[in-house]
Scaffold this motif. Structure first.
Motif, PDB file in Angstrom:
ATOM      1  N   UNK A  82       0.824  -1.202   0.000  1.00 29.28           N
ATOM      2  CA  UNK A  82       0.000   0.000   0.000  1.00 29.28           C
ATOM      3  C   UNK A  82       0.861   1.256   0.000  1.00 29.28           C
ATOM      4  N   UNK A  83       0.212   2.377  -0.163  1.00 28.34           N
ATOM      5  CA  UNK A  83       0.930   3.654  -0.101  1.00 28.34           C
ATOM      6  C   UNK A  83       1.408   3.897   1.326  1.00 28.34           C
ATOM      7  N   UNK A  84       2.405   4.777   1.453  1.00 28.79           N
ATOM      8  CA  UNK A  84       2.899   5.146   2.783  1.00 28.79           C
ATOM      9  C   UNK A  84       1.795   5.782   3.618  1.00 28.79           C
ATOM     10  N   UNK A  85       0.876   6.502   2.970  1.00 27.88           N
ATOM     11  CA  UNK A  85      -0.218   7.146   3.698  1.00 27.88           C
ATOM     12  C   UNK A  85      -1.126   6.113   4.354  1.00 27.88           C
ATOM     13  N   UNK A  86      -1.362   4.997   3.666  1.00 25.55           N
ATOM     14  CA  UNK A  86      -2.222   3.962   4.253  1.00 25.55           C
ATOM     15  C   UNK A  86      -1.505   3.243   5.402  1.00 25.55           C
ATOM     16  N   UNK A  87      -0.202   3.046   5.272  1.00 26.44           N
ATOM     17  CA  UNK A  87       0.558   2.460   6.381  1.00 26.44           C
ATOM     18  C   UNK A  87       0.507   3.403   7.581  1.00 26.44           C
ATOM     19  N   UNK A  88       0.681   4.711   7.344  1.00 28.17           N
ATOM     20  CA  UNK A  88       0.611   5.690   8.431  1.00 28.17           C
ATOM     21  C   UNK A  88      -0.772   5.690   9.073  1.00 28.17           C
TER      22      UNK A  88
END
Length: 330
Positions: A214-220
């Motif tokens: 996933x994107x880094x935003x979703x991990x965050x």
């Protein structure tokens, strides 16, 4: 003492003894049918000398069962309402489920699924811990892991050559939460999830398939959710759903962003928060147990061992520590 032996001892110590006339076949069948699943019992060798200790934790239960005689067990109906995880402590058994057979000894594990006929042939020394999970719980969790609505029927391999450490840790947690009125719903889902990920089954290949990170935003987003709910017990599938990705994708994202698995990262965050709380606490009004619970740990022994591995000192040492030669931290 091995971890499984310790679990078996805890179930015996804390569980309700369900069999009182241990050579009465009807009483033994009635108690075991109530605690596990309906079945027939035939004694093959020696006189029955059974013991069943039962410990309920929400919709799952932990049971220690030994018949003390060679017996054969088979189903009463073609479909059942539960999955049974057998963790042998001693002796030998042959399990049959559908057309599959497996020999079980200590060190292995077996899951008897609910969809086909089963037969269990146990020798007189066979002693086991049995985890009972409701069929709807497992099938709902399987659907969550697969990213589809509703439920999925899942067939577990009858035998695994090793017991999942994650399952054992959660079984211990269930023992410690049982009987005290604690809410166990998240723990039940996590047990089902860990079993689905740790014991071979009909979904294993699909769940292990490569997924797009996933994107880094979703991990965050997942990290923010975990940090906001550190004291709680929750399933990783629920975290993935909150983040809008599959669990497999989220696991890949955590590995890419942190170099750790999701579970490893979460454990480190909980330990870091526990240390910060202990270091700032007044020892007169705070305990290690209360701090561990406030950070999401349910097993004090595991918490203390993990804390010492991470920080090189025990939680109690941090709580007792003084500054400037004697003044307590404030």
């Amino acid at each position: 003492m091995s971890r499984l032996a310790g679990i078996a001892s805890l179930v015996r110590e804390r569980g309700e003894r369900m069999v009182h006339a241990d050579d009465d076949v009807d009483e033994v069948v009635g108690a075991c049918s109530s605690a596990l699943r309906p079945h027939t019992l035939r004694v093959r060798e020696r006189r029955l000398s059974a013991r069943l200790d039962h410990l309920a934790a929400g919709s799952v239960s932990l049971n220690r069962l030994r018949y003390g005689a060679a017996v054969s067990i088979s189903e009463l109906a073609p479909e059942q309402d539960e999955f049974l995880l057998s963790l042998p402590v001693g002796g030998r058994a042959r399990f049959a489920y559908g057309a599959t057979n497996a020999v079980l000894r200590p060190g292995a594990a077996s899951v008897v699924s609910p969809y086909r006929a089963f037969r269990l042939d146990l020798d007189g020394e066979f002693d086991q811990v049995v985890l009972r999970l409701d069929r709807p719980l497992v099938e709902r969790t399987a659907a969550l892991l697969a990213g589809v609505p509703g439920t999925i029927a899942v067939q577990f391999d009858l035998r695994a050559n090793a017991v999942s450490p994650g399952v054992l840790a959660l079984v211990e947690a269930a023992i410690h939460l049982s009987g005290g009125g604690a809410r166990t719903g998240h723990l039940e889902a996590l047990l089902a999830e860990t079993l689905l990920l740790g014991h071979p089954n009909s979904l294993s290949e699909a769940l292990a398939a490569e997924a797009k990170p996933p994107s880094s935003a979703r991990v965050r987003r997942a990290m923010d959710y975990l940090l906001a709910h550190l004291p709680e017990s929750f399933s990783m599938a629920a975290v993935a759903r909150h983040s809008g990705v599959s669990l497999r994708s989220l696991q890949l994202g955590f590995r890419r962003e942190t170099g750790r698995t999701l579970s490893e990262w979460l454990r480190e965050q909980r330990l870091d928060r526990a240390r910060a709380l202990l270091a700032a606490a007044d020892p007169a009004s705070t305990t290690v147990t209360a701090t561990a619970t406030a950070c999401g740990f349910v097993h004090l022994g595991d918490f203390a061992a993990q804390f010492k591995r991470r920080f090189g000192e025990s939680p109690s040492a941090v709580l007792r520590k003084t500054d400037d030669g004697g003044s307590r931290r404030r």
